[in-house]
Design a protein around this motif. Structure first.
Motif, short mmCIF file in Angstrom:
data_model
loop_
_atom_site.label_atom_id
_atom_site.label_comp_id
_atom_site.label_asym_id
_atom_site.label_seq_id
_atom_site.Cartn_x
_atom_site.Cartn_y
_atom_site.Cartn_z
N VAL A 62 1.05 -1.19 -0.03
CA VAL A 62 0.00 0.17 0.01
C VAL A 62 1.04 1.37 -0.10
O VAL A 62 1.70 1.60 0.96
CB VAL A 62 -0.78 -0.14 1.16
CG1 VAL A 62 -1.71 1.20 1.22
CG2 VAL A 62 -1.88 -1.27 1.29
N PHE A 73 -3.72 4.09 -1.06
CA PHE A 73 -4.30 4.55 0.05
C PHE A 73 -5.42 5.51 -0.31
O PHE A 73 -6.67 5.45 0.14
CB PHE A 73 -3.31 5.26 1.07
CG PHE A 73 -3.75 5.67 2.30
CD1 PHE A 73 -3.99 4.97 3.39
CD2 PHE A 73 -4.29 7.13 2.54
CE1 PHE A 73 -4.78 5.34 4.56
CE2 PHE A 73 -4.74 7.49 3.58
CZ PHE A 73 -4.84 6.42 4.55
N VAL A 115 -5.78 -0.47 5.27
CA VAL A 115 -6.19 -0.33 3.61
C VAL A 115 -5.70 -1.92 3.16
O VAL A 115 -6.49 -2.48 2.48
CB VAL A 115 -5.48 0.77 3.00
CG1 VAL A 115 -5.73 0.34 1.40
CG2 VAL A 115 -6.45 1.95 3.34
N GLY A 169 -8.04 3.64 -2.32
CA GLY A 169 -8.94 2.80 -1.45
C GLY A 169 -10.13 3.41 -0.76
O GLY A 169 -10.99 3.12 -0.62
N ASN A 170 -9.61 4.58 -0.44
CA ASN A 170 -10.35 5.45 0.53
C ASN A 170 -11.40 6.49 -0.35
O ASN A 170 -12.85 6.18 0.04
CB ASN A 170 -9.75 6.24 1.37
CG ASN A 170 -9.03 5.71 2.68
OD1 ASN A 170 -9.79 5.24 3.45
ND2 ASN A 170 -7.70 5.45 2.84
#
Length: 214
Positions: free
Chosen positions: A141, A146, A163, A149-150
């Motif tokens: 990651v 990051f 994550v 993913g968010n």
């Protein structure tokens, strides 16, 4: 932080990624597993393009731990001085080369714990090497993953460890091996930090990001 997308949606997302790029590749140049370790370690807080430019000549003369020791720290610095934090990175590369020669017979170990014991090799670097060289479904990651993913809901988490767990726990098993490359490339070229290219995005209709650009 977006909410975690359901399994069916994640399956559709990764089906699209796989159809568009069946065999995604990392963008760090290397000639063997040792040079991959060095390249990934050098890439911390640096661009892949910058690392590749610096290592193009380096890896022609120092593609094993012993050759790196023979080159010496000052010789290494001459090759990598365009990379950020080059002095500390040079020290770590030389320490790692010595450990590999003295403790591992010049071979790079294939376990995460052994890789992480090497100077300058953290969990992310170890995961990249495990994934790219040995094909393990390890998730490295970085800032791109990051963010993606968010922002999207693919793998939300308050820190990189969260994550990583979200990817491992939620993304269908058949897509785990290439997941981190698809997500890195998506973050690097489409879901960019300042103004994501939502109009050109493969998964814009499935993404949870509320501030989509048009």
């Amino acid at each position: 932080m977006a909410k975690q997308l359901p399994y069916q949606t994640l399956t559709e997302i990764f089906q699209r990624f796989a159809a568009a790029e069946p065999e995604p590749k990392g963008e760090l140049d290397h000639v063997n597993v040792y040079t991959l370790v060095v390249a990934v370690a050098l890439s911390a807080q640096a661009t892949d393009a910058g690392v590749n430019k610096a290592t193009a000549k380096l890896f022609k003369i120092a593609d094993t731990p012993q050759k790196m020791l023979d080159l010496g720290e000052e010789g290494l610095i001459e090759h990598i001085k365009t990379i950020g934090l080059f002095r500390q990175k040079a020290k770590n590369v030389m320490k790692t080369a010595r450990i590999l020669v003295e403790d591992y017979g010049g071979e790079v170990p294939s376990s995460r714990a052994a890789l992480q014991s090497l100077p300058g090799v953290g969990r992310k670097t170890a995961n990249v090497v495990l994934n790219m060289w040995w094909g393990h479904p390890a998730q490295a990651v970085d800032t791109h993953i990051f963010r993606v993913g968010n922002r999207s809901g693919i793998a939300p988490g308050k820190d990189v460890d969260a994550v990583e767990r979200a990817i491992e726990d939620n993304i269908p098993a058949e897509y785990q091996r290439h997941a981190h490359h698809w997500l890195i490339l998506h973050g690097r070229y489409t879901c960019v930090a300042r103004k994501p290219k939502c109009a050109a995005c493969l998964i814009r209709d499935l993404c949870e990001f509320e501030e989509k650009t048009l």
